[in-house]
Design a protein around this motif. Structure first.
Motif, mmCIF file in Angstrom:
data_model
loop_
_atom_site.group_PDB
_atom_site.id
_atom_site.type_symbol
_atom_site.label_atom_id
_atom_site.label_comp_id
_atom_site.label_asym_id
_atom_site.label_seq_id
_atom_site.Cartn_x
_atom_site.Cartn_y
_atom_site.Cartn_z
ATOM 1 N N THR A 1 -6.254 -0.565 8.284
ATOM 2 C CA THR A 1 -6.974 -1.846 8.240
ATOM 3 C C THR A 1 -6.747 -2.614 6.957
ATOM 4 N N ARG A 2 -6.108 -1.966 5.953
ATOM 5 C CA ARG A 2 -5.850 -2.560 4.639
ATOM 6 C C ARG A 2 -7.142 -2.856 3.868
ATOM 7 N N THR A 3 -8.251 -2.236 4.240
ATOM 8 C CA THR A 3 -9.513 -2.490 3.541
ATOM 9 C C THR A 3 -9.719 -1.482 2.414
ATOM 10 N N VAL A 4 -10.346 -1.949 1.363
ATOM 11 C CA VAL A 4 -10.659 -1.110 0.204
ATOM 12 C C VAL A 4 -11.744 -0.116 0.596
ATOM 13 N N VAL A 5 -11.480 1.168 0.356
ATOM 14 C CA VAL A 5 -12.427 2.238 0.645
ATOM 15 C C VAL A 5 -13.205 2.595 -0.616
ATOM 16 N N GLU A 6 -12.497 2.629 -1.749
ATOM 17 C CA GLU A 6 -13.143 2.983 -3.017
ATOM 18 C C GLU A 6 -12.308 2.462 -4.176
ATOM 19 N N ILE A 7 -12.978 2.000 -5.199
ATOM 20 C CA ILE A 7 -12.313 1.634 -6.441
ATOM 21 C C ILE A 7 -12.524 2.802 -7.392
ATOM 22 N N VAL B 1 -4.411 -2.494 -8.302
ATOM 23 C CA VAL B 1 -4.625 -3.935 -8.203
ATOM 24 C C VAL B 1 -5.370 -4.401 -9.444
ATOM 25 N N ASN B 2 -4.810 -5.394 -10.128
ATOM 26 C CA ASN B 2 -5.446 -5.915 -11.339
ATOM 27 C C ASN B 2 -5.801 -4.777 -12.300
ATOM 28 N N ASP B 3 -4.885 -3.801 -12.407
ATOM 29 C CA ASP B 3 -5.024 -2.625 -13.265
ATOM 30 C C ASP B 3 -6.156 -1.688 -12.857
ATOM 31 N N LYS B 4 -6.604 -1.764 -11.600
ATOM 32 C CA LYS B 4 -7.613 -0.846 -11.072
ATOM 33 C C LYS B 4 -6.987 -0.028 -9.953
ATOM 34 N N ARG B 5 -7.252 1.264 -9.972
ATOM 35 C CA ARG B 5 -6.749 2.147 -8.916
ATOM 36 C C ARG B 5 -7.703 2.084 -7.734
ATOM 37 N N VAL B 6 -7.125 1.794 -6.566
ATOM 38 C CA VAL B 6 -7.933 1.494 -5.395
ATOM 39 C C VAL B 6 -7.465 2.336 -4.213
ATOM 40 N N LEU B 7 -8.411 2.988 -3.530
ATOM 41 C CA LEU B 7 -8.115 3.677 -2.283
ATOM 42 C C LEU B 7 -8.283 2.691 -1.135
ATOM 43 N N VAL B 8 -7.362 2.778 -0.177
ATOM 44 C CA VAL B 8 -7.330 1.807 0.914
ATOM 45 C C VAL B 8 -7.167 2.544 2.237
ATOM 46 N N ASN B 9 -7.780 2.009 3.282
ATOM 47 C CA ASN B 9 -7.502 2.475 4.627
ATOM 48 C C ASN B 9 -6.188 1.819 5.033
ATOM 49 N N PRO B 10 -5.113 2.586 5.213
ATOM 50 C CA PRO B 10 -3.809 1.969 5.472
ATOM 51 C C PRO B 10 -3.716 1.251 6.818
ATOM 52 N N ILE C 1 0.859 -1.185 0.000
ATOM 53 C CA ILE C 1 0.000 0.000 0.000
ATOM 54 C C ILE C 1 0.895 1.234 0.000
ATOM 55 N N HIS C 2 0.630 2.151 -0.909
ATOM 56 C CA HIS C 2 1.423 3.364 -1.053
ATOM 57 C C HIS C 2 0.758 4.513 -0.297
ATOM 58 N N THR C 3 1.583 5.384 0.257
ATOM 59 C CA THR C 3 1.056 6.517 1.012
ATOM 60 C C THR C 3 0.689 7.660 0.076
ATOM 61 N N ILE C 4 -0.153 8.547 0.592
ATOM 62 C CA ILE C 4 -0.548 9.757 -0.137
ATOM 63 C C ILE C 4 -0.098 10.934 0.732
ATOM 64 N N PRO C 5 0.719 11.824 0.191
ATOM 65 C CA PRO C 5 1.224 12.945 0.994
ATOM 66 C C PRO C 5 0.099 13.744 1.663
ATOM 67 N N ASP C 6 0.293 14.021 2.936
ATOM 68 C CA ASP C 6 -0.644 14.824 3.734
ATOM 69 C C ASP C 6 -2.034 14.200 3.867
ATOM 70 N N GLN C 7 -2.149 12.900 3.616
ATOM 71 C CA GLN C 7 -3.445 12.199 3.725
ATOM 72 C C GLN C 7 -3.252 10.882 4.495
ATOM 73 N N PRO C 8 -3.042 10.948 5.803
ATOM 74 C CA PRO C 8 -2.753 9.730 6.573
ATOM 75 C C PRO C 8 -3.906 8.727 6.632
ATOM 76 N N ASP C 9 -5.126 9.161 6.317
ATOM 77 C CA ASP C 9 -6.278 8.256 6.369
ATOM 78 C C ASP C 9 -6.456 7.438 5.097
ATOM 79 N N TYR C 10 -5.656 7.742 4.063
ATOM 80 C CA TYR C 10 -5.805 7.061 2.782
ATOM 81 C C TYR C 10 -4.462 6.557 2.270
ATOM 82 N N GLY C 11 -4.516 5.401 1.656
ATOM 83 C CA GLY C 11 -3.396 4.872 0.909
ATOM 84 C C GLY C 11 -3.954 4.424 -0.424
ATOM 85 N N TYR C 12 -3.090 4.017 -1.311
ATOM 86 C CA TYR C 12 -3.598 3.536 -2.592
ATOM 87 C C TYR C 12 -2.752 2.378 -3.079
ATOM 88 N N VAL C 13 -3.321 1.642 -3.974
ATOM 89 C CA VAL C 13 -2.634 0.551 -4.653
ATOM 90 C C VAL C 13 -3.320 0.372 -6.000
#
Length: 95
Positions: free
Chosen positions: A87-93, A76-85, A62-74
C-alpha cells in the motif's frame, strides 16, 4: 424526551467505538528494526507531513527487507521509515 437522550448517548458511544476500532497498533519484529537501522541507503526527499498512515508517492523507492515480505523501508528526510510495500503507507517511523 428520555428516549431521545438515550438514543443520542447510544449514537455517541457507537461512533466513539467505531473511531477507536480504526486505530491499530502494528507490532514490528525487532530484527526488522535492526536491519533498517543498519542500512546505508541514501535519503529521499518528501514534501509534506510524514506520519504513520501517510502514503508515499511512486517517486519514493521502497527497499525490500530479506525474508520480511510484509515490510519495506525507506529513508525519507533523513528518517528511517517502515512501509507496507503493498500500500506504500508508513507503518512506523523508527528514527
Amino acid at each position: 424526551m428520555k428516549k431521545l437522550i438515550m438514543s443520542a448517548v447510544s449514537l455517541f458511544l457507537a461512533l466513539g467505538g467505531a473511531a477507536n476500532a480504526q486505530t491499530t497498533t502494528v507490532t514490528v519484529p525487532g530484527e526488522v528494526r535492526t536491519y533498517v537501522l543498519e542500512q546505508k541507503t541514501p535519503s529521499a526527499t518528501f514534501e509534506g507531513d510524514l506520519a504513520v498512515g501517510t502514503a508515499l508517492p511512486e517517486t519514493v523507492e521502497i527497499h525490500t527487507i530479506p525474508d520480511q515480505p510484509d515490510y519495506g523501508y525507506v529513508i525519507v528526510n533523513d528518517k528511517r521509515v517502515l512501509v507496507n510495500p503493498k500500500t506504500r503507507t508508513v507503518v512506523e517511523i523508527i528514527q
